[in-house]
Design a protein around this motif. Structure first.
Motif, PDB file in Angstrom:
ATOM      1  N   LYS A  97       0.833  -1.209   0.000  1.00 47.20           N
ATOM      2  CA  LYS A  97       0.000   0.000   0.000  1.00 47.20           C
ATOM      3  C   LYS A  97       0.866   1.257   0.000  1.00 47.20           C
ATOM      4  O   LYS A  97       0.546   2.240  -0.668  1.00 47.20           O
ATOM      5  CB  LYS A  97      -0.932  -0.014   1.207  1.00 47.20           C
ATOM      6  N   THR A  98       1.945   1.203   0.770  1.00 45.75           N
ATOM      7  CA  THR A  98       2.860   2.349   0.797  1.00 45.75           C
ATOM      8  C   THR A  98       3.477   2.584  -0.577  1.00 45.75           C
ATOM      9  O   THR A  98       3.534   3.720  -1.064  1.00 45.75           O
ATOM     10  CB  THR A  98       3.974   2.118   1.829  1.00 45.75           C
ATOM     11  N   PHE A  99       3.910   1.511  -1.204  1.00 45.86           N
ATOM     12  CA  PHE A  99       4.527   1.652  -2.518  1.00 45.86           C
ATOM     13  C   PHE A  99       3.522   2.144  -3.558  1.00 45.86           C
ATOM     14  O   PHE A  99       3.864   2.989  -4.394  1.00 45.86           O
ATOM     15  CB  PHE A  99       5.112   0.314  -2.966  1.00 45.86           C
ATOM     16  N   ASN A 100       2.291   1.616  -3.519  1.00 43.49           N
ATOM     17  CA  ASN A 100       1.289   2.049  -4.493  1.00 43.49           C
ATOM     18  C   ASN A 100       0.983   3.532  -4.337  1.00 43.49           C
ATOM     19  O   ASN A 100       0.835   4.255  -5.331  1.00 43.49           O
ATOM     20  CB  ASN A 100       0.017   1.228  -4.328  1.00 43.49           C
ATOM     21  N   SER A 101       0.888   3.994  -3.079  1.00 43.56           N
ATOM     22  CA  SER A 101       0.611   5.419  -2.853  1.00 43.56           C
ATOM     23  C   SER A 101       1.764   6.285  -3.343  1.00 43.56           C
ATOM     24  O   SER A 101       1.567   7.265  -4.050  1.00 43.56           O
ATOM     25  CB  SER A 101       0.357   5.668  -1.360  1.00 43.56           C
ATOM     26  N   VAL A 102       2.982   5.882  -2.974  1.00 49.87           N
ATOM     27  CA  VAL A 102       4.155   6.639  -3.412  1.00 49.87           C
ATOM     28  C   VAL A 102       4.335   6.531  -4.931  1.00 49.87           C
ATOM     29  O   VAL A 102       4.677   7.512  -5.603  1.00 49.87           O
ATOM     30  CB  VAL A 102       5.413   6.127  -2.688  1.00 49.87           C
ATOM     31  N   GLY A 103       4.056   5.331  -5.467  1.00 45.05           N
ATOM     32  CA  GLY A 103       4.242   5.126  -6.902  1.00 45.05           C
ATOM     33  C   GLY A 103       3.283   5.948  -7.749  1.00 45.05           C
ATOM     34  O   GLY A 103       3.688   6.541  -8.751  1.00 45.05           O
ATOM     35  N   ILE A 104       2.019   5.999  -7.348  1.00 49.21           N
ATOM     36  CA  ILE A 104       1.033   6.765  -8.114  1.00 49.21           C
ATOM     37  C   ILE A 104       1.367   8.250  -8.077  1.00 49.21           C
ATOM     38  O   ILE A 104       1.352   8.946  -9.107  1.00 49.21           O
ATOM     39  CB  ILE A 104      -0.377   6.504  -7.563  1.00 49.21           C
ATOM     40  N   LEU A 105       1.685   8.751  -6.873  1.00 47.69           N
ATOM     41  CA  LEU A 105       2.045  10.167  -6.754  1.00 47.69           C
ATOM     42  C   LEU A 105       3.331  10.460  -7.512  1.00 47.69           C
ATOM     43  O   LEU A 105       3.425  11.457  -8.242  1.00 47.69           O
ATOM     44  CB  LEU A 105       2.189  10.537  -5.280  1.00 47.69           C
ATOM     45  N   GLY A 106       4.324   9.583  -7.345  1.00 54.29           N
ATOM     46  CA  GLY A 106       5.589   9.804  -8.029  1.00 54.29           C
ATOM     47  C   GLY A 106       5.462   9.757  -9.537  1.00 54.29           C
ATOM     48  O   GLY A 106       6.118  10.523 -10.246  1.00 54.29           O
ATOM     49  N   THR A 107       4.593   8.868 -10.041  1.00 54.46           N
ATOM     50  CA  THR A 107       4.376   8.783 -11.484  1.00 54.46           C
ATOM     51  C   THR A 107       3.799  10.072 -12.037  1.00 54.46           C
ATOM     52  O   THR A 107       4.226  10.567 -13.090  1.00 54.46           O
ATOM     53  CB  THR A 107       3.442   7.607 -11.809  1.00 54.46           C
ATOM     54  N   GLN A 108       2.837  10.652 -11.319  1.00 59.19           N
ATOM     55  CA  GLN A 108       2.230  11.906 -11.778  1.00 59.19           C
ATOM     56  C   GLN A 108       3.240  13.046 -11.746  1.00 59.19           C
ATOM     57  O   GLN A 108       3.273  13.885 -12.658  1.00 59.19           O
ATOM     58  CB  GLN A 108       1.022  12.243 -10.900  1.00 59.19           C
ATOM     59  N   VAL A 109       4.060  13.078 -10.694  1.00 55.80           N
ATOM     60  CA  VAL A 109       5.067  14.140 -10.595  1.00 55.80           C
ATOM     61  C   VAL A 109       6.100  14.003 -11.716  1.00 55.80           C
ATOM     62  O   VAL A 109       6.468  14.981 -12.376  1.00 55.80           O
ATOM     63  CB  VAL A 109       5.750  14.098  -9.219  1.00 55.80           C
ATOM     64  N   LEU A 110       6.570  12.767 -11.937  1.00 53.87           N
ATOM     65  CA  LEU A 110       7.544  12.542 -13.012  1.00 53.87           C
ATOM     66  C   LEU A 110       6.950  12.873 -14.376  1.00 53.87           C
ATOM     67  O   LEU A 110       7.634  13.427 -15.243  1.00 53.87           O
ATOM     68  CB  LEU A 110       8.028  11.094 -12.982  1.00 53.87           C
ATOM     69  N   ALA A 111       5.674  12.525 -14.569  1.00 53.06           N
ATOM     70  CA  ALA A 111       5.024  12.821 -15.847  1.00 53.06           C
ATOM     71  C   ALA A 111       4.916  14.326 -16.077  1.00 53.06           C
ATOM     72  O   ALA A 111       5.131  14.813 -17.193  1.00 53.06           O
ATOM     73  CB  ALA A 111       3.643  12.172 -15.886  1.00 53.06           C
ATOM     74  N   ALA A 112       4.580  15.055 -14.999  1.00 54.69           N
ATOM     75  CA  ALA A 112       4.449  16.510 -15.128  1.00 54.69           C
ATOM     76  C   ALA A 112       5.801  17.163 -15.403  1.00 54.69           C
ATOM     77  O   ALA A 112       5.931  18.017 -16.288  1.00 54.69           O
ATOM     78  CB  ALA A 112       3.823  17.090 -13.866  1.00 54.69           C
ATOM     79  N   LEU A 113       6.832  16.750 -14.652  1.00 55.67           N
ATOM     80  CA  LEU A 113       8.159  17.343 -14.832  1.00 55.67           C
ATOM     81  C   LEU A 113       8.838  16.861 -16.098  1.00 55.67           C
ATOM     82  O   LEU A 113       9.736  17.539 -16.613  1.00 55.67           O
ATOM     83  CB  LEU A 113       9.043  17.012 -13.627  1.00 55.67           C
ATOM     84  N   GLY A 114       8.422  15.697 -16.607  1.00 58.05           N
ATOM     85  CA  GLY A 114       9.058  15.139 -17.795  1.00 58.05           C
ATOM     86  C   GLY A 114       8.462  15.586 -19.109  1.00 58.05           C
ATOM     87  O   GLY A 114       8.967  15.216 -20.172  1.00 58.05           O
ATOM     88  N   GLY A 115       7.393  16.368 -19.071  1.00 56.75           N
ATOM     89  CA  GLY A 115       6.809  16.892 -20.302  1.00 56.75           C
ATOM     90  C   GLY A 115       5.688  16.072 -20.883  1.00 56.75           C
ATOM     91  O   GLY A 115       5.250  16.340 -22.007  1.00 56.75           O
ATOM     92  N   SER A 116       5.176  15.066 -20.152  1.00 54.17           N
ATOM     93  CA  SER A 116       4.090  14.244 -20.686  1.00 54.17           C
ATOM     94  C   SER A 116       2.765  14.988 -20.723  1.00 54.17           C
ATOM     95  O   SER A 116       1.896  14.674 -21.533  1.00 54.17           O
ATOM     96  CB  SER A 116       3.940  12.964 -19.844  1.00 54.17           C
ATOM     97  N   MET A 117       2.599  15.963 -19.827  1.00 54.88           N
ATOM     98  CA  MET A 117       1.326  16.684 -19.746  1.00 54.88           C
ATOM     99  C   MET A 117       1.366  18.005 -20.500  1.00 54.88           C
ATOM    100  O   MET A 117       0.433  18.346 -21.223  1.00 54.88           O
ATOM    101  CB  MET A 117       0.969  16.915 -18.275  1.00 54.88           C
TER     102      MET A 117
END
Length: 253
Positions: free
Chosen positions: A164-184
């Motif tokens: 559960k900890t990893f899923n929470s961190v993973g979902i948030l981290g994925t969105q942050v990486l996507a935003a900073l990486g230019g996907s959005m």
């Protein structure tokens, strides 16, 4: 952006008029010609086969990279689940080495991610007519990014023991990486310091290589990015292996 273009055009016209006005006032032409030699526009050479990137191409690459990140998070979650359900401890008392365990997890993530990448490329190519570039170049970019992302995911998974900890961190981290990486949104809309950081993110590096391939770049033009991406993936893999070896020695010895 509209306001910025208006202001830039105004200052360019002002600067040009400031140079040309002395011609009407009888000043020496040599002085004016020296001022006209100054560059008003920065120029750079582009590839002879370069093509403009369409919105479908950009967001096909951006969303494809984002979905691959989410796939890695989902697959690494199963690795965390093994730790939580004591399956990992049973594996440790067997003859299974840390290297075999990590390589097995890494290969599984790479295989599933490659299947998803193939689906994304084929779907966008046939449905939205997205041109990804040379097939060999696209495959190499995909492999390097998947290796990079899988190594990073396995590294994070080696430090976390709760799914559960990893899923929470993973979902948030994925969105942050996507935003900073230019996907959005395109990277040029961010401040310069954010753009400098994004160059070292796995998804941003892959997206920039995909965009170069879509613009007509050949394999030689993205070699440096491929080497960097693969190098980062191998570094993540080695750190994860050392981390699990340390944990096994001090906790399960």
């Amino acid at each position: 952006m509209v306001l910025e273009n208006v202001v830039v055009q105004f200052f360019q016209n002002y600067h040009m008029n400031r140079i040309l006005v002395p011609l009407n006032q009888g000043k020496e032409v040599e002085i004016v010609s020296d001022q006209l030699k100054k560059e008003l526009v920065n120029e750079r050479n582009i590839h002879i086969n370069s093509q403009p990137i369409t919105s479908f191409q950009y967001y096909a690459g951006g969303m494809g990279v984002l979905f691959l990140l989410m796939t890695v998070v989902f697959l690494v979650g199963s690795m965390i689940e093994e730790k939580e359900e004591e399956v990992y401890k049973r594996l440790l008392v067997s003859k299974l080495s840390n290297t075999s365990y990590i390589i097995g997890k890494l290969l599984g993530i790479i295989l599933m991610s490659m299947i998803q990448l193939a689906v994304i490329i084929l779907f966008t190519s046939f449905v939205f007519k997205v041109n990804w570039g040379e097939p060999f170049t696209v495959v190499m970019i995909g492999c390097s990014f998947i290796l990079n992302a899988a190594g990073f995911g396995v590294l994070i998974g080696s430090f976390i023991n709760r799914e559960k900890t990893f899923n929470s961190v993973g979902i948030l981290g994925t969105q942050v990486l996507a935003a900073l990486g230019g996907s959005m949104v395109p990277l040029y809309l961010f401040p310069q310091w954010v753009m400098n950081i994004s160059y070292f993110l796995p998804n941003s590096l892959a997206l920039q290589m995909f965009l170069k391939s879509m613009a007509g770049a050949d394999f030689s033009e993205i070699q440096s990015g491929l080497l960097l991406s693969c190098g980062m993936g191998m570094a993540f893999f080695i750190i994860a292996l050392l981390r699990m070896s340390f944990e096994r020695k001090h906790r399960y010895a």
